[in-house]
Design a protein around this motif. Structure first.
Motif, PDB file in Angstrom:
ATOM      1  N   GLY A  62     140.104  18.563  75.017  1.00 13.04           N
ATOM      2  CA  GLY A  62     139.005  17.659  74.685  1.00 13.04           C
ATOM      3  C   GLY A  62     137.810  18.316  74.036  1.00 13.04           C
ATOM      4  O   GLY A  62     136.822  17.652  73.743  1.00 13.04           O
ATOM      5  N   LEU A  63     137.872  19.625  73.787  1.00 12.49           N
ATOM      6  CA  LEU A  63     136.751  20.318  73.148  1.00 12.49           C
ATOM      7  C   LEU A  63     136.602  19.923  71.680  1.00 12.49           C
ATOM      8  O   LEU A  63     135.494  19.923  71.148  1.00 12.49           O
ATOM      9  CB  LEU A  63     136.935  21.830  73.224  1.00 12.49           C
ATOM     10  CG  LEU A  63     136.826  22.447  74.608  1.00 12.49           C
ATOM     11  CD1 LEU A  63     137.254  23.902  74.562  1.00 12.49           C
ATOM     12  CD2 LEU A  63     135.409  22.312  75.134  1.00 12.49           C
ATOM     13  N   LEU A  64     137.724  19.631  71.037  1.00 11.59           N
ATOM     14  CA  LEU A  64     137.723  19.261  69.628  1.00 11.59           C
ATOM     15  C   LEU A  64     138.403  17.924  69.429  1.00 11.59           C
ATOM     16  O   LEU A  64     139.276  17.539  70.209  1.00 11.59           O
ATOM     17  CB  LEU A  64     138.473  20.310  68.791  1.00 11.59           C
ATOM     18  CG  LEU A  64     138.001  21.757  68.849  1.00 11.59           C
ATOM     19  CD1 LEU A  64     138.878  22.631  67.965  1.00 11.59           C
ATOM     20  CD2 LEU A  64     136.544  21.885  68.449  1.00 11.59           C
ATOM     21  N   THR A  65     137.996  17.236  68.368  1.00 13.57           N
ATOM     22  CA  THR A  65     138.687  16.040  67.915  1.00 13.57           C
ATOM     23  C   THR A  65     139.103  16.289  66.472  1.00 13.57           C
ATOM     24  O   THR A  65     138.652  17.259  65.852  1.00 13.57           O
ATOM     25  CB  THR A  65     137.787  14.793  67.998  1.00 13.57           C
ATOM     26  OG1 THR A  65     136.619  15.008  67.207  1.00 13.57           O
ATOM     27  CG2 THR A  65     137.387  14.500  69.436  1.00 13.57           C
ATOM     28  N   THR A  66     139.947  15.422  65.948  1.00 13.69           N
ATOM     29  CA  THR A  66     140.427  15.608  64.580  1.00 13.69           C
ATOM     30  C   THR A  66     140.326  14.318  63.784  1.00 13.69           C
ATOM     31  O   THR A  66     140.292  13.227  64.330  1.00 13.69           O
ATOM     32  CB  THR A  66     141.899  16.067  64.556  1.00 13.69           C
ATOM     33  OG1 THR A  66     142.715  15.033  65.094  1.00 13.69           O
ATOM     34  CG2 THR A  66     142.101  17.352  65.324  1.00 13.69           C
ATOM     35  N   ALA A  67     140.288  14.468  62.480  1.00 12.86           N
ATOM     36  CA  ALA A  67     140.368  13.345  61.563  1.00 12.86           C
ATOM     37  C   ALA A  67     141.310  13.752  60.449  1.00 12.86           C
ATOM     38  O   ALA A  67     141.066  14.763  59.798  1.00 12.86           O
ATOM     39  CB  ALA A  67     139.001  12.992  61.003  1.00 12.86           C
ATOM     40  N   PRO A  68     142.398  13.058  60.262  1.00 10.74           N
ATOM     41  CA  PRO A  68     142.873  11.962  61.092  1.00 10.74           C
ATOM     42  C   PRO A  68     143.332  12.486  62.457  1.00 10.74           C
ATOM     43  O   PRO A  68     143.562  13.679  62.608  1.00 10.74           O
ATOM     44  CB  PRO A  68     144.055  11.412  60.303  1.00 10.74           C
ATOM     45  CG  PRO A  68     144.581  12.574  59.545  1.00 10.74           C
ATOM     46  CD  PRO A  68     143.366  13.410  59.218  1.00 10.74           C
ATOM     47  N   PRO A  69     143.484  11.576  63.431  1.00 13.87           N
ATOM     48  CA  PRO A  69     144.008  12.012  64.733  1.00 13.87           C
ATOM     49  C   PRO A  69     145.362  12.696  64.540  1.00 13.87           C
ATOM     50  O   PRO A  69     146.157  12.278  63.692  1.00 13.87           O
ATOM     51  CB  PRO A  69     144.160  10.703  65.513  1.00 13.87           C
ATOM     52  CG  PRO A  69     143.185   9.767  64.869  1.00 13.87           C
ATOM     53  CD  PRO A  69     143.167  10.150  63.408  1.00 13.87           C
ATOM     54  N   LEU A  70     145.610  13.758  65.293  1.00 13.53           N
ATOM     55  CA  LEU A  70     146.840  14.532  65.118  1.00 13.53           C
ATOM     56  C   LEU A  70     148.096  13.665  65.224  1.00 13.53           C
ATOM     57  O   LEU A  70     149.058  13.883  64.500  1.00 13.53           O
ATOM     58  CB  LEU A  70     146.906  15.685  66.118  1.00 13.53           C
ATOM     59  CG  LEU A  70     145.924  16.821  65.879  1.00 13.53           C
ATOM     60  CD1 LEU A  70     146.098  17.899  66.930  1.00 13.53           C
ATOM     61  CD2 LEU A  70     146.080  17.409  64.489  1.00 13.53           C
ATOM     62  N   GLU A  72     148.526  10.791  64.226  1.00 14.42           N
ATOM     63  CA  GLU A  72     148.686   9.959  63.031  1.00 14.42           C
ATOM     64  C   GLU A  72     148.810  10.767  61.743  1.00 14.42           C
ATOM     65  O   GLU A  72     149.098  10.200  60.687  1.00 14.42           O
ATOM     66  CB  GLU A  72     147.503   8.999  62.914  1.00 14.42           C
ATOM     67  CG  GLU A  72     147.379   8.047  64.082  1.00 14.42           C
ATOM     68  CD  GLU A  72     146.100   7.228  64.027  1.00 14.42           C
ATOM     69  OE1 GLU A  72     145.449   7.179  62.962  1.00 14.42           O
ATOM     70  OE2 GLU A  72     145.748   6.641  65.061  1.00 14.42           O
ATOM     71  N   ALA A  73     148.568  12.062  61.810  1.00 13.19           N
ATOM     72  CA  ALA A  73     148.593  12.895  60.599  1.00 13.19           C
ATOM     73  C   ALA A  73     150.012  13.005  60.059  1.00 13.19           C
ATOM     74  O   ALA A  73     150.971  13.181  60.803  1.00 13.19           O
ATOM     75  CB  ALA A  73     148.038  14.281  60.904  1.00 13.19           C
ATOM     76  N   ARG A  74     150.110  12.894  58.750  1.00 12.07           N
ATOM     77  CA  ARG A  74     151.409  13.045  58.084  1.00 12.07           C
ATOM     78  C   ARG A  74     151.575  14.492  57.643  1.00 12.07           C
ATOM     79  O   ARG A  74     150.596  15.200  57.428  1.00 12.07           O
ATOM     80  CB  ARG A  74     151.483  12.116  56.878  1.00 12.07           C
ATOM     81  CG  ARG A  74     151.472  10.639  57.272  1.00 12.07           C
ATOM     82  CD  ARG A  74     151.618   9.739  56.061  1.00 12.07           C
ATOM     83  NE  ARG A  74     150.570   9.941  55.048  1.00 12.07           N
ATOM     84  CZ  ARG A  74     149.396   9.338  55.058  1.00 12.07           C
ATOM     85  NH1 ARG A  74     149.084   8.505  56.018  1.00 12.07           N
ATOM     86  NH2 ARG A  74     148.514   9.571  54.108  1.00 12.07           N
ATOM     87  N   ARG A  75     152.807  14.900  57.494  1.00  7.98           N
ATOM     88  CA  ARG A  75     153.113  16.275  57.066  1.00  7.98           C
ATOM     89  C   ARG A  75     152.381  16.588  55.755  1.00  7.98           C
ATOM     90  O   ARG A  75     152.417  15.807  54.818  1.00  7.98           O
ATOM     91  CB  ARG A  75     154.615  16.432  56.895  1.00  7.98           C
ATOM     92  CG  ARG A  75     155.034  17.840  56.574  1.00  7.98           C
ATOM     93  CD  ARG A  75     156.557  17.958  56.642  1.00  7.98           C
ATOM     94  NE  ARG A  75     157.004  19.267  56.280  1.00  7.98           N
ATOM     95  CZ  ARG A  75     157.054  20.289  57.120  1.00  7.98           C
ATOM     96  NH1 ARG A  75     156.679  20.128  58.365  1.00  7.98           N
ATOM     97  NH2 ARG A  75     157.487  21.465  56.722  1.00  7.98           N
TER      98      ARG A  75
END
Length: 102
Positions: A62-70, A72-75
């Motif tokens: 929970g220290l980091l978040t991502t965009a897009p969420p991991l 949902e991320a495409r290769r």
């Protein structure tokens, strides 16, 4: 807090913040804003696999978040990492209280 309860109370912050790579990543992202895995690795002069391993653990804690969420991320899609300021501050305070700094 009783000493016997400390291990449970401190487990999360120590695991999440307990190495120089993770501390460096948090510091870099706080100073420079969101970045990709490759940008972080280049800025910290670390191998991408080392950074990738730390980023994965930091997202899970929970220290980091991502965009897009991991999930949902495409290769091949560029994922940017952000510091979750509230979680980092809470864990930092827990650690500081345990060692008598706060």
């Amino acid at each position: 807090m009783a000493p016997g309860g400390w291990s449970e109370w401190l487990e999360d912050p120590i695991k999440a913040l307990g190495n120089l790579v993770r501390a460096g990543i948090i510091g870099y992202l706080r100073q420079n804003g969101p970045a990709t895995r490759a940008e972080i690795a280049a800025a910290l002069d670390l191998p991408v696999p080392t950074v990738a391993q730390s980023l994965k653990a930091m997202v899970q804690s929970g220290l980091l978040t991502t965009a897009p969420p991991l999930a949902e991320a495409r290769r091949g899609q560029r994922v940017r990492y952000f510091v979750d300021q509230e979680t980092v501050s809470r864990m930092y305070l827990q650690l500081g209280q345990a060692i008598g700094e706060l």
